[in-house]
Write a protein that holds these residues in place. Structure first.
Motif, PDB file in Angstrom:
ATOM      1  N   PHE A 158      -1.489  12.757  21.422  1.00 32.33           N
ATOM      2  CA  PHE A 158      -0.379  13.705  21.502  1.00 32.33           C
ATOM      3  C   PHE A 158       0.842  13.044  22.146  1.00 32.33           C
ATOM      4  CE2 PHE A 158      -3.548  17.468  21.669  1.00 32.33           C
ATOM      5  CZ  PHE A 158      -3.535  17.546  20.280  1.00 32.33           C
ATOM      6  N   LEU A 159       0.622  12.236  23.188  1.00 34.74           N
ATOM      7  CA  LEU A 159       1.739  11.587  23.872  1.00 34.74           C
ATOM      8  C   LEU A 159       2.432  10.575  22.969  1.00 34.74           C
ATOM      9  CD1 LEU A 159       0.193  11.061  27.421  1.00 34.74           C
ATOM     10  CD2 LEU A 159       2.087  12.574  26.828  1.00 34.74           C
ATOM     11  N   GLU A 160       1.699  10.018  22.025  1.00 32.15           N
ATOM     12  CA  GLU A 160       2.304   9.051  21.102  1.00 32.15           C
ATOM     13  C   GLU A 160       3.126   9.729  20.013  1.00 32.15           C
ATOM     14  OE1 GLU A 160      -1.122   6.990  19.786  1.00 32.15           O
ATOM     15  OE2 GLU A 160      -1.257   5.696  21.568  1.00 32.15           O
ATOM     16  N   ASP A 161       2.943  11.027  19.857  1.00 30.83           N
ATOM     17  CA  ASP A 161       3.677  11.779  18.843  1.00 30.83           C
ATOM     18  C   ASP A 161       5.075  12.113  19.364  1.00 30.83           C
ATOM     19  OD1 ASP A 161       4.730  13.645  17.057  1.00 30.83           O
ATOM     20  OD2 ASP A 161       2.771  14.532  16.641  1.00 30.83           O
ATOM     21  N   GLU A 196       7.201  14.170  18.398  1.00 34.82           N
ATOM     22  CA  GLU A 196       7.540  15.589  18.313  1.00 34.82           C
ATOM     23  C   GLU A 196       6.905  16.418  19.427  1.00 34.82           C
ATOM     24  OE1 GLU A 196       9.732  16.707  16.139  1.00 34.82           O
ATOM     25  OE2 GLU A 196       9.952  14.650  15.419  1.00 34.82           O
ATOM     26  N   ILE A 197       5.942  15.848  20.134  1.00 47.66           N
ATOM     27  CA  ILE A 197       5.224  16.584  21.182  1.00 47.66           C
ATOM     28  C   ILE A 197       5.746  16.141  22.542  1.00 47.66           C
ATOM     29  CG2 ILE A 197       2.974  16.998  22.245  1.00 47.66           C
ATOM     30  CD1 ILE A 197       1.735  16.563  19.490  1.00 47.66           C
ATOM     31  N   ARG A 198       6.270  17.103  23.301  1.00 46.62           N
ATOM     32  CA  ARG A 198       6.849  16.769  24.599  1.00 46.62           C
ATOM     33  C   ARG A 198       6.084  17.387  25.765  1.00 46.62           C
ATOM     34  NH1 ARG A 198      13.180  17.841  24.198  1.00 46.62           N
ATOM     35  NH2 ARG A 198      13.042  17.053  26.332  1.00 46.62           N
ATOM     36  N   ARG A 199       5.297  18.425  25.484  1.00 37.44           N
ATOM     37  CA  ARG A 199       4.513  19.048  26.564  1.00 37.44           C
ATOM     38  C   ARG A 199       3.094  19.315  26.097  1.00 37.44           C
ATOM     39  NH1 ARG A 199       8.240  23.357  29.962  1.00 37.44           N
ATOM     40  NH2 ARG A 199      10.110  22.062  30.084  1.00 37.44           N
ATOM     41  N   ILE A 200       2.147  18.993  26.972  1.00 35.34           N
ATOM     42  CA  ILE A 200       0.730  19.168  26.675  1.00 35.34           C
ATOM     43  C   ILE A 200       0.102  19.959  27.813  1.00 35.34           C
ATOM     44  CG2 ILE A 200      -1.466  17.981  26.249  1.00 35.34           C
ATOM     45  CD1 ILE A 200       0.284  15.524  25.440  1.00 35.34           C
ATOM     46  N   GLY A 201      -0.694  20.964  27.467  1.00 32.45           N
ATOM     47  CA  GLY A 201      -1.418  21.749  28.465  1.00 32.45           C
ATOM     48  C   GLY A 201      -2.901  21.476  28.389  1.00 32.45           C
ATOM     49  N   ILE A 202      -3.499  21.070  29.504  1.00 29.61           N
ATOM     50  CA  ILE A 202      -4.943  20.850  29.594  1.00 29.61           C
ATOM     51  C   ILE A 202      -5.515  21.987  30.432  1.00 29.61           C
ATOM     52  CG2 ILE A 202      -6.757  19.297  30.424  1.00 29.61           C
ATOM     53  CD1 ILE A 202      -4.850  16.973  29.982  1.00 29.61           C
ATOM     54  N   TRP A 203      -6.393  22.807  29.852  1.00 25.63           N
ATOM     55  CA  TRP A 203      -6.883  23.974  30.578  1.00 25.63           C
ATOM     56  C   TRP A 203      -8.391  24.113  30.403  1.00 25.63           C
ATOM     57  CZ3 TRP A 203      -9.100  28.568  28.650  1.00 25.63           C
ATOM     58  CH2 TRP A 203      -9.178  28.642  27.260  1.00 25.63           C
ATOM     59  N   MET A 229       4.649  27.905  29.971  1.00 29.11           N
ATOM     60  CA  MET A 229       5.448  26.700  30.194  1.00 29.11           C
ATOM     61  C   MET A 229       5.754  25.971  28.885  1.00 29.11           C
ATOM     62  SD  MET A 229       3.915  25.304  33.825  1.00 29.11           S
ATOM     63  CE  MET A 229       5.050  23.917  33.876  1.00 29.11           C
ATOM     64  N   ASP A 230       5.569  26.685  27.775  1.00 33.38           N
ATOM     65  CA  ASP A 230       6.000  26.218  26.449  1.00 33.38           C
ATOM     66  C   ASP A 230       5.399  24.878  26.051  1.00 33.38           C
ATOM     67  OD1 ASP A 230       7.624  28.466  26.109  1.00 33.38           O
ATOM     68  OD2 ASP A 230       9.279  27.538  27.184  1.00 33.38           O
ATOM     69  N   VAL A 231       4.095  24.739  26.254  1.00 31.99           N
ATOM     70  CA  VAL A 231       3.466  23.490  25.811  1.00 31.99           C
ATOM     71  C   VAL A 231       3.438  23.439  24.295  1.00 31.99           C
ATOM     72  CG1 VAL A 231       2.070  23.313  27.895  1.00 31.99           C
ATOM     73  CG2 VAL A 231       1.111  24.431  25.880  1.00 31.99           C
ATOM     74  N   ASP A 232       3.506  22.229  23.747  1.00 28.10           N
ATOM     75  CA  ASP A 232       3.440  22.049  22.295  1.00 28.10           C
ATOM     76  C   ASP A 232       2.002  21.965  21.804  1.00 28.10           C
ATOM     77  OD1 ASP A 232       6.325  21.808  21.949  1.00 28.10           O
ATOM     78  OD2 ASP A 232       6.113  19.913  23.011  1.00 28.10           O
ATOM     79  N   GLN A 233       1.114  21.459  22.664  1.00 27.73           N
ATOM     80  CA  GLN A 233      -0.297  21.333  22.296  1.00 27.73           C
ATOM     81  C   GLN A 233      -1.172  21.728  23.476  1.00 27.73           C
ATOM     82  OE1 GLN A 233      -1.709  20.748  19.442  1.00 27.73           O
ATOM     83  NE2 GLN A 233       0.077  20.156  18.224  1.00 27.73           N
ATOM     84  N   LEU A 234      -2.294  22.401  23.175  1.00 27.68           N
ATOM     85  CA  LEU A 234      -3.266  22.788  24.193  1.00 27.68           C
ATOM     86  C   LEU A 234      -4.555  22.000  23.993  1.00 27.68           C
ATOM     87  CD1 LEU A 234      -2.890  26.679  24.283  1.00 27.68           C
ATOM     88  CD2 LEU A 234      -2.607  25.158  26.235  1.00 27.68           C
ATOM     89  N   ILE A 235      -5.151  21.568  25.097  1.00 27.00           N
ATOM     90  CA  ILE A 235      -6.463  20.930  25.073  1.00 27.00           C
ATOM     91  C   ILE A 235      -7.383  21.757  25.949  1.00 27.00           C
ATOM     92  CG2 ILE A 235      -7.788  18.869  25.663  1.00 27.00           C
ATOM     93  CD1 ILE A 235      -5.272  17.210  25.209  1.00 27.00           C
ATOM     94  N   ASN A 236      -8.376  22.374  25.346  1.00 28.62           N
ATOM     95  CA  ASN A 236      -9.327  23.215  26.084  1.00 28.62           C
ATOM     96  C   ASN A 236     -10.506  22.355  26.508  1.00 28.62           C
ATOM     97  OD1 ASN A 236     -10.904  25.206  27.165  1.00 28.62           O
ATOM     98  ND2 ASN A 236     -11.320  26.233  25.241  1.00 28.62           N
ATOM     99  N   VAL A 237     -10.632  22.114  27.795  1.00 23.25           N
ATOM    100  CA  VAL A 237     -11.697  21.276  28.322  1.00 23.25           C
ATOM    101  C   VAL A 237     -12.941  22.136  28.531  1.00 23.25           C
ATOM    102  CG1 VAL A 237     -12.381  19.676  30.137  1.00 23.25           C
ATOM    103  CG2 VAL A 237      -9.980  19.827  29.453  1.00 23.25           C
ATOM    104  N   LYS A 238     -13.962  21.879  27.738  1.00 19.77           N
ATOM    105  CA  LYS A 238     -15.198  22.640  27.838  1.00 19.77           C
ATOM    106  C   LYS A 238     -16.047  22.106  28.995  1.00 19.77           C
ATOM    107  CE  LYS A 238     -14.419  25.025  24.048  1.00 19.77           C
ATOM    108  NZ  LYS A 238     -14.207  26.478  24.065  1.00 19.77           N
ATOM    109  N   PRO A 239     -16.979  22.930  29.486  1.00 18.92           N
ATOM    110  CA  PRO A 239     -17.866  22.458  30.557  1.00 18.92           C
ATOM    111  C   PRO A 239     -18.643  21.218  30.138  1.00 18.92           C
ATOM    112  CG  PRO A 239     -18.037  24.833  30.323  1.00 18.92           C
ATOM    113  CD  PRO A 239     -17.205  24.354  29.167  1.00 18.92           C
ATOM    114  N   LEU A 240     -18.873  20.339  31.106  1.00 18.30           N
ATOM    115  CA  LEU A 240     -19.624  19.111  30.845  1.00 18.30           C
ATOM    116  C   LEU A 240     -21.076  19.423  30.514  1.00 18.30           C
ATOM    117  CD1 LEU A 240     -18.374  16.947  33.836  1.00 18.30           C
ATOM    118  CD2 LEU A 240     -17.604  16.806  31.488  1.00 18.30           C
TER     119      LEU A 240
END
Length: 833
Positions: free
Chosen positions: A152-155, A157-164, A279-290
């Protein structure tokens, strides 16, 4: 010697003087060039590597000039110059000393520049401040999240990423790996890490950013000025900002001005998905339990403890949690619960622990129980969304159910045991064949023994504080003791659906405050107590797929929600007699009829027989219809009986909506039609003025014979429709039929925000042209509609459109009537799947 030079110089030629002047001019310019260069180098660290080369070049040029000077002197001594030349040489002799001094100054400046470069290297902030993380295995799930974030950071067009994700899933570890990653070091000039405290402030946040940039903060109270200082510094760089543990909305535009910085990217980690979206993220990454093994490795590395037991799934997890010294892990998780800002949210969260950790909880069922328990009124969807956003609950992929993480469930049960007003006896899905002993039934407020193999129940348990009893899906339970309910005078919710019971004992009538009774899928149930009308507080009754009749419940006239099957109306001539009882339920807010598969062919006949009774009930006898806040739902269709999720569109409260199929002449509309195989039209007959004007959501799913959605005159009434969803309706060719809407004005569907069209193999048109304004439309989702070749948009309409979801192949096959300007405008909104 000086006298001789002066005297002889009068006889020298002018050519020597010119050469000497040239020497002096070149040296002076070289000196000025060196001084200017060194001053510039002190300011511009990026050119520091040229400093030594320039100094060496300058000294070489000065050396050549000195050689030329010596040659001139030698020629003068041999009297080879004219008089004017000798005069120049005499003058130049007095300058030679200055020339030496200048060169010495050049050398001194070079040394000063070298010292300055050293100081600059010490003063500039490091590109990355390395943070030691826990170890991530190459093929672990955390490693995959890191790689996803990097892509996502290499794209550009994507300036904000949310990891939740929920607490403890490894979000901070992922952030640390991003901070330290070699690719990040190459991609950005500087990486800024900020751990956001729970009690954060704008001033403190700005201070952390400015400290990292080695900037002097102005007045702590002058936030705007500090924002400008940060902005001016960041816009010179390619910058990555990593924000960890974000639990509040941070308006980065106002605090550091990143919105206007093209080369600045932000990655934030939060437990709350809503924060990421705010916070207007462009992409979300949902971190599942380990997985258990990954979590054990991380725990060992982070805590340095010797744990040998977390190995084999759920059973070993329970051992680990119950092992001496591990209770503090649950205590650490309690801060998630304690951070909930209302008792209602806390009660709703704890209630979910009554369900087992494996199967998902149907949302409609959950919300209904919350309401019956008194936790919520009309804010159930809001509370549910909050619990999902803060990762205390997990949403399923189909958005129709949720589940609770097993560790959080353990924490919830632990909390419930500590509360005096909400003690649980929760043993769902544990394979119990016998009920818990009588001591365990005492002094508890909620009991869940669902999904077990119980054969019997205790005769007279002492349950005077019991509020909830969940016994559903105990198929082997065929009888309930006569006095079983005697002491349960406070019971509010009783769920017996899916059990093998044949009748209910007379002690059921002691449940005078019971609000919800679920008997659906009790296939052998034929009898109710004769004095069932003692249940004066009963609001919800579900008797689908039972052998009960409407006659047996006709005295429960205060019911607000009644769910029945077609078979509950009886067969043959009895059907019309049973239909007459419907008008007795004068307080109903929802009435649903489930179509038994064996009786599907009888549906038209029953509806015809039912319509007069429903007409009297809806139009004449029910005073609630005068209340603008009144809600009524009428559902006919095939439903899943064991989970009673009639209202599948759970994300909308559904105020003022009537669900009715083939209801010619009724005064309201369909909200959700699902799995009605023979339905061809959702409205027949004239559309009276004022009809449909309260309808907000219209969903049509699995109606394979449905051909018309908006018949003549219908669309003009839909002034409040916000969401339209059509899915798996094979015969639909047009969303808005041209033949039935000739001369349609441009301002139709003024509030429509969401349009979803899925699996419509014959769909070829949304509307015939681009004449509609679509003034509120924000989101379109189109999937598997291969014949749809045109969109009803131009450069002037649908100005609020924010996203178009669909397949890339479909998008590339679309046809455009202009030179591509519309496609270019809309393509920036596309999200391809």
């Amino acid at each position: 010697m000086k006298t001789l030079i002066k005297k002889d110089g009068l006889k020298s030629s002018s050519s020597g003087a010119a050469v000497e002047a040239g020497v002096q001019t070149v040296v002076s310019e070289a000196y000025r060039e060196g001084q200017s260069f060194l001053a510039w180098a002190g300011k511009k660290f990026a050119y520091r590597k040229s400093l030594k080369r320039n100094h060496e070049d300058l000294m070489q040029r000065a050396g050549k000039l000195w050689e030329l000077r010596d040659d001139i002197r030698e020629g003068r001594s041999q009297k080879r110059f004219r008089k004017d030349t000798i005069e120049w040489i005499v003058k130049g002799a007095s300058l030679s000393k200055d020339m030496v001094e200048m060169c010495e100054q050049v050398h001194s400046l070079w040394q000063e520049g070298m010292l300055k470069r050293g100081r600059l290297e010490g003063e500039l902030p490091n590109r990355v401040e390395v943070i030691p993380p826990s170890k991530i295995e190459h093929k672990s799930s955390l490693h995959k999240y890191v790689e996803e974030a990097l892509s996502f950071l290499e794209d550009p067009e994507i300036r904000r990423i949310g990891i939740w994700g929920i607490v403890g899933t490894g979000k901070t570890t992922i952030m640390k790996y991003l901070n330290n990653h070699d690719n990040i070091d190459r991609m950005f000039d500087i990486v800024i890490w900020v751990t956001v405290p729970k009690e954060w402030s704008v001033v403190g946040f700005q201070q952390k950013i400015m400290d990292r940039l080695q900037l002097n903060m102005g007045s702590a109270t002058d936030i705007e000025k500090n924002t400008q200082i940060i902005f001016k510094e960041l816009k010179k760089k390619k910058c990555l900002i990593l924000l960890d543990e974000v639990c509040h909305l941070i308006e980065l535009e106002k605090i550091i001005g990143v919105h206007d910085i093209q080369n600045c990217k932000v990655v934030l980690a939060s437990r709350d998905r809503g924060i990421c979206r705010d916070m207007d993220v462009d992409q979300l990454i949902n971190v599942k339990p380990l997985s258990d093994d990954e979590a054990l490795k991380m725990f060992k590395e982070k805590e340095g403890r010797d744990i040998q037991c977390w190995r084999d799934g759920r059973r070993s997890l329970q051992i680990w949690l119950n092992k001496e010294g591990k209770d503090e892990v649950l205590e650490l998780l309690e801060f998630c619960y304690n951070s909930l800002d209302s008792d209602a949210k806390k009660d709703c969260f704890l209630y979910c622990a009554l369900y087992s950790e494996e199967p998902e909880i149907h949302i409609c069922c959950l919300l209904e129980c919350w309401r019956l328990e008194g936790f919520i009124r009309n804010d159930g969807h809001e509370i549910l969304s909050h619990l999902i956003n803060v990762s205390l609950l997990e949403s399923s992929g189909n958005k129709k159910s949720v589940k609770m993480n097993k560790v959080l469930r353990e924490m919830a049960l632990k909390i419930s045991q500590q509360r005096e007003d909400s003690k649980f006896l929760a043993k769902p899905s544990e394979g119990l064949k016998e009920p818990p002993n009588l001591e365990e039934w005492k002094q508890v407020h909620r009991i869940s023994l669902m999904d077990n193999e119980l054969h019997s129940l205790p005769e007279t348990p002492d349950c005077r504080d019991l509020l909830t009893l969940l016994l559903q899906r105990n198929e082997n339970l065929i009888a309930i003791p006569k006095l079983f309910f005697t002491s349960m005078c406070c019971l509010r919710v009783l769920d017996l659906h899916g059990t093998g019971i044949k009748s209910l004992p007379s002690s059921l009538c002691n449940l005078t405050v019971l609000r919800g009774l679920y008997l659906n899928s009790c296939n052998h149930l034929v009898g109710l107590p004769t004095d069932i009308e003692a249940l004066k507080q009963l609001e919800v009754l579900d008797i689908r797929a039972t052998k009960l009749s409407l006659c047996q419940i006709r005295t429960l006239t205060w019911l607000k929600l009644l769910r029945v099957s077609l078979s509950n109306f009886g067969r043959g001539s009895h059907t019309q007699n049973q239909s007459g009882y419907v008008s007795s339920f004068v307080s109903l807010e929802e009435f649903s009829i489930d179509i038994d598969s064996s009786l599907r062919s009888a549906m038209p006949r029953v509806l015809c027989q039912l319509q007069p009774s429903m007409g009297r009930f809806l139009i004449r006898t029910n005073p609630a219809w005068e209340d603008v806040y009144f809600t009524f739902r009428f559902v006919v269709g095939c439903q899943k009986l064991t989970c009673f999720q009639i209202l599948e569109s759970f994300d909308d409260p559904g105020y003022n909506c009537l669900k009715f199929i083939n209801g010619e002449g009724m005064n309201d509309a369909i909200r959700k039609v699902n799995n009605v195989l023979e339905l061809e039209s959702i409205w027949q007959g004239p559309v009276h003025a004022g009809s449909l004007t309260r309808l907000r959501t219209l969903t049509l799913v699995k109606c394979p014979q449905l051909k018309r959605i908006f018949s003549n005159g219908m669309i003009q009434q839909l002034s409040k429709l916000e969401d339209l969803r059509v899915e798996e309706c094979d015969q639909i060719e047009e969303v808005i039929m041209e033949s039935e809407n000739i001369g349609l004005e441009s301002n139709q569907l003024p509030r429509l925000k969401t349009l979803t069209l899925l699996n419509l193999p014959r769909l070829r048109s949304i509307w015939v042209d681009d004449s509609l304004e679509w003034r509120s439309l924000q989101t379109i989702e189109i999937s598997t509609c291969h014949l749809l070749k045109k969109l009803p948009f131009n450069n002037a309409n649908a100005t609020k459109l924010r996203s178009i979801k669909g397949q890339r192949a479909w998008w590339e096959a679309l046809e455009w009537k202009d030179d591509g300007a519309i496609k270019q405008r809309l393509e920036s909104l596309c999200i391809f799947n």
